[in-house]
Scaffold this motif. Structure first.
Motif, PDB file in Angstrom:
ATOM      1  N   LEU A   1       0.832  -1.204   0.000  1.00 32.71           N
ATOM      2  CA  LEU A   1       0.000   0.000   0.000  1.00 32.71           C
ATOM      3  C   LEU A   1       0.866   1.253   0.000  1.00 32.71           C
ATOM      4  CD1 LEU A   1      -2.420  -1.182   2.806  1.00 32.71           C
ATOM      5  CD2 LEU A   1      -2.834  -1.266   0.359  1.00 32.71           C
ATOM      6  N   ASP A   2       0.268   2.356  -0.410  1.00 30.63           N
ATOM      7  CA  ASP A   2       0.923   3.648  -0.284  1.00 30.63           C
ATOM      8  C   ASP A   2       0.037   4.529   0.588  1.00 30.63           C
ATOM      9  OD1 ASP A   2      -1.166   4.432  -1.953  1.00 30.63           O
ATOM     10  OD2 ASP A   2       0.096   4.670  -3.706  1.00 30.63           O
ATOM     11  N   GLU A   3       0.480   5.757   0.828  1.00 28.50           N
ATOM     12  CA  GLU A   3      -0.254   6.641   1.733  1.00 28.50           C
ATOM     13  C   GLU A   3      -1.658   6.964   1.231  1.00 28.50           C
ATOM     14  OE1 GLU A   3       2.063  10.025   2.908  1.00 28.50           O
ATOM     15  OE2 GLU A   3       3.608   8.769   3.815  1.00 28.50           O
ATOM     16  N   GLN A   4      -1.824   7.118  -0.071  1.00 32.12           N
ATOM     17  CA  GLN A   4      -3.157   7.400  -0.617  1.00 32.12           C
ATOM     18  C   GLN A   4      -4.095   6.218  -0.378  1.00 32.12           C
ATOM     19  OE1 GLN A   4      -4.302  10.397  -1.846  1.00 32.12           O
ATOM     20  NE2 GLN A   4      -6.230   9.340  -1.544  1.00 32.12           N
ATOM     21  N   ALA A   5      -3.604   5.017  -0.537  1.00 36.72           N
ATOM     22  CA  ALA A   5      -4.429   3.832  -0.277  1.00 36.72           C
ATOM     23  C   ALA A   5      -4.840   3.783   1.192  1.00 36.72           C
ATOM     24  CB  ALA A   5      -3.673   2.569  -0.662  1.00 36.72           C
TER      25      ALA A   5
ATOM     26  N   ILE B   1      -5.049  -0.835   9.964  1.00 38.57           N
ATOM     27  CA  ILE B   1      -4.916   0.509   9.397  1.00 38.57           C
ATOM     28  C   ILE B   1      -6.060   1.388   9.884  1.00 38.57           C
ATOM     29  CG2 ILE B   1      -5.086   1.848   7.258  1.00 38.57           C
ATOM     30  CD1 ILE B   1      -3.578  -0.516   5.893  1.00 38.57           C
ATOM     31  N   ALA B   2      -7.288   0.880   9.817  1.00 43.85           N
ATOM     32  CA  ALA B   2      -8.468   1.655  10.199  1.00 43.85           C
ATOM     33  C   ALA B   2      -8.468   2.024  11.679  1.00 43.85           C
ATOM     34  CB  ALA B   2      -9.736   0.877   9.853  1.00 43.85           C
ATOM     35  N   ARG B   3      -7.872   1.175  12.511  1.00 43.38           N
ATOM     36  CA  ARG B   3      -7.804   1.443  13.959  1.00 43.38           C
ATOM     37  C   ARG B   3      -6.540   2.201  14.356  1.00 43.38           C
ATOM     38  NH1 ARG B   3      -9.672  -4.545  15.623  1.00 43.38           N
ATOM     39  NH2 ARG B   3      -7.682  -4.905  14.586  1.00 43.38           N
ATOM     40  N   TRP B   4      -5.785   2.675  13.353  1.00 45.53           N
ATOM     41  CA  TRP B   4      -4.576   3.468  13.573  1.00 45.53           C
ATOM     42  C   TRP B   4      -3.490   2.683  14.302  1.00 45.53           C
ATOM     43  CZ3 TRP B   4      -3.905   8.371  11.579  1.00 45.53           C
ATOM     44  CH2 TRP B   4      -5.050   8.935  10.999  1.00 45.53           C
TER      45      TRP B   4
ATOM     46  N   TYR C   1      -7.444  -4.227  -2.318  1.00 40.82           N
ATOM     47  CA  TYR C   1      -6.066  -3.760  -2.177  1.00 40.82           C
ATOM     48  C   TYR C   1      -5.031  -4.882  -2.119  1.00 40.82           C
ATOM     49  CZ  TYR C   1      -7.807   0.943  -1.561  1.00 40.82           C
ATOM     50  OH  TYR C   1      -8.403   2.164  -1.766  1.00 40.82           O
ATOM     51  N   GLY C   2      -5.483  -6.132  -2.144  1.00 40.44           N
ATOM     52  CA  GLY C   2      -4.552  -7.253  -2.145  1.00 40.44           C
ATOM     53  C   GLY C   2      -3.835  -7.475  -0.832  1.00 40.44           C
ATOM     54  N   VAL C   3      -4.534  -7.203   0.269  1.00 38.96           N
ATOM     55  CA  VAL C   3      -3.983  -7.421   1.604  1.00 38.96           C
ATOM     56  C   VAL C   3      -4.991  -8.229   2.415  1.00 38.96           C
ATOM     57  CG1 VAL C   3      -2.589  -5.305   1.576  1.00 38.96           C
ATOM     58  CG2 VAL C   3      -4.918  -5.218   2.466  1.00 38.96           C
ATOM     59  N   THR C   4      -4.655  -8.558   3.648  1.00 41.07           N
ATOM     60  CA  THR C   4      -5.564  -9.325   4.485  1.00 41.07           C
ATOM     61  C   THR C   4      -6.592  -8.411   5.159  1.00 41.07           C
ATOM     62  OG1 THR C   4      -4.195  -9.147   6.467  1.00 41.07           O
ATOM     63  CG2 THR C   4      -3.750 -11.010   4.980  1.00 41.07           C
ATOM     64  N   SER C   5      -7.665  -9.011   5.633  1.00 39.14           N
ATOM     65  CA  SER C   5      -8.680  -8.261   6.382  1.00 39.14           C
ATOM     66  C   SER C   5      -8.076  -7.655   7.643  1.00 39.14           C
ATOM     67  CB  SER C   5      -9.860  -9.172   6.764  1.00 39.14           C
ATOM     68  OG  SER C   5     -10.511  -9.626   5.618  1.00 39.14           O
ATOM     69  N   GLU C   6      -7.162  -8.385   8.278  1.00 40.73           N
ATOM     70  CA  GLU C   6      -6.517  -7.878   9.484  1.00 40.73           C
ATOM     71  C   GLU C   6      -5.689  -6.632   9.173  1.00 40.73           C
ATOM     72  OE1 GLU C   6      -5.719  -7.418  13.426  1.00 40.73           O
ATOM     73  OE2 GLU C   6      -7.229  -8.638  12.443  1.00 40.73           O
TER      74      GLU C   6
ATOM     75  N   THR D   1      -1.400   0.752  12.582  1.00 35.70           N
ATOM     76  CA  THR D   1      -0.296   0.834  11.620  1.00 35.70           C
ATOM     77  C   THR D   1      -0.490   2.084  10.778  1.00 35.70           C
ATOM     78  OG1 THR D   1      -1.497  -0.529  10.027  1.00 35.70           O
ATOM     79  CG2 THR D   1       0.024  -1.671  11.499  1.00 35.70           C
ATOM     80  N   TRP D   2       0.541   2.478  10.064  1.00 38.85           N
ATOM     81  CA  TRP D   2       0.513   3.671   9.209  1.00 38.85           C
ATOM     82  C   TRP D   2       0.109   4.914  10.011  1.00 38.85           C
ATOM     83  CZ3 TRP D   2       1.970   3.859   4.030  1.00 38.85           C
ATOM     84  CH2 TRP D   2       2.211   2.626   3.418  1.00 38.85           C
ATOM     85  N   LYS D   3       0.589   5.017  11.234  1.00 34.33           N
ATOM     86  CA  LYS D   3       0.232   6.134  12.115  1.00 34.33           C
ATOM     87  C   LYS D   3       0.710   7.482  11.587  1.00 34.33           C
ATOM     88  CE  LYS D   3       0.409   3.178  16.152  1.00 34.33           C
ATOM     89  NZ  LYS D   3       1.084   2.907  17.417  1.00 34.33           N
ATOM     90  N   HIS D   4       1.743   7.478  10.757  1.00 35.16           N
ATOM     91  CA  HIS D   4       2.306   8.731  10.244  1.00 35.16           C
ATOM     92  C   HIS D   4       1.414   9.388   9.184  1.00 35.16           C
ATOM     93  CE1 HIS D   4       3.618   5.726   7.329  1.00 35.16           C
ATOM     94  NE2 HIS D   4       3.715   6.714   6.450  1.00 35.16           N
ATOM     95  N   VAL D   5       0.408   8.679   8.686  1.00 33.63           N
ATOM     96  CA  VAL D   5      -0.514   9.266   7.702  1.00 33.63           C
ATOM     97  C   VAL D   5      -1.609   9.966   8.501  1.00 33.63           C
ATOM     98  CG1 VAL D   5      -2.062   8.822   5.769  1.00 33.63           C
ATOM     99  CG2 VAL D   5       0.004   7.452   6.045  1.00 33.63           C
ATOM    100  N   ALA D   6      -1.553  11.291   8.498  1.00 33.94           N
ATOM    101  CA  ALA D   6      -2.418  12.099   9.361  1.00 33.94           C
ATOM    102  C   ALA D   6      -3.871  12.078   8.922  1.00 33.94           C
ATOM    103  CB  ALA D   6      -1.913  13.538   9.378  1.00 33.94           C
ATOM    104  N   GLU D   7      -4.751  12.250   9.896  1.00 31.57           N
ATOM    105  CA  GLU D   7      -6.196  12.252   9.657  1.00 31.57           C
ATOM    106  C   GLU D   7      -6.609  13.376   8.712  1.00 31.57           C
ATOM    107  OE1 GLU D   7     -10.368  12.428  12.194  1.00 31.57           O
ATOM    108  OE2 GLU D   7      -8.471  12.210  13.228  1.00 31.57           O
ATOM    109  N   GLU D   8      -5.982  14.545   8.825  1.00 29.32           N
ATOM    110  CA  GLU D   8      -6.362  15.654   7.951  1.00 29.32           C
ATOM    111  C   GLU D   8      -5.998  15.391   6.494  1.00 29.32           C
ATOM    112  OE1 GLU D   8      -2.460  16.729   9.961  1.00 29.32           O
ATOM    113  OE2 GLU D   8      -4.428  16.170  10.687  1.00 29.32           O
ATOM    114  N   ASP D   9      -5.225  14.352   6.266  1.00 29.90           N
ATOM    115  CA  ASP D   9      -4.864  13.977   4.905  1.00 29.90           C
ATOM    116  C   ASP D   9      -5.880  13.037   4.258  1.00 29.90           C
ATOM    117  OD1 ASP D   9      -2.547  15.450   5.058  1.00 29.90           O
ATOM    118  OD2 ASP D   9      -1.308  13.754   5.657  1.00 29.90           O
TER     119      ASP D   9
END
Length: 95
Positions: free
Chosen positions: A16-20, A52-55, A42-47, A57-65
């Motif tokens: 994944l990338d930040e936009q995804a 990602i949705a529960r923050w 997206y070709g990843v697992t449900s987990e 992982t990918w914590k550096h991608v800010a909510e305002e983005d």
């Protein structure tokens, strides 16, 4: 993004990338797709989607983005096209 090195020199195998990630969080919050559908898209697992949705992982991608609805729709359409799912989605809306 198919892997490489992070800023700290660790090897990454990111699919994944930040936009995804922004799209995943937006779709999850809006309940637009089931977690399994996002994972398939997206070709990843449900987990991975849940974390990602529960923050967790990918914590550096800010909510305002987060993606705007227009950007989200365009990105979702493009992702479906790339995954070969656009025809199936169009058929479901024609019913």
């Amino acid at each position: 993004m198919s892997g490489g090195y992070s800023k700290k020199g660790r090897t990454t195998g990111a699919v994944l990338d930040e936009q995804a990630v922004r799209n995943i969080r937006s779709l999850y919050a809006q309940r637009r797709l089931y977690v399994k559908e996002q994972a398939d898209l997206y070709g990843v697992t449900s987990e991975t989607i849940r974390r990602i949705a529960r923050w967790e992982t990918w914590k550096h991608v800010a909510e305002e983005d987060w993606a705007t609805p227009e950007i989200l729709e365009a990105s979702l359409k493009k992702t479906r096209e790339l995954a070969g799912l656009e025809d199936a989605a169009a058929k479901n809306t024609d019913k």
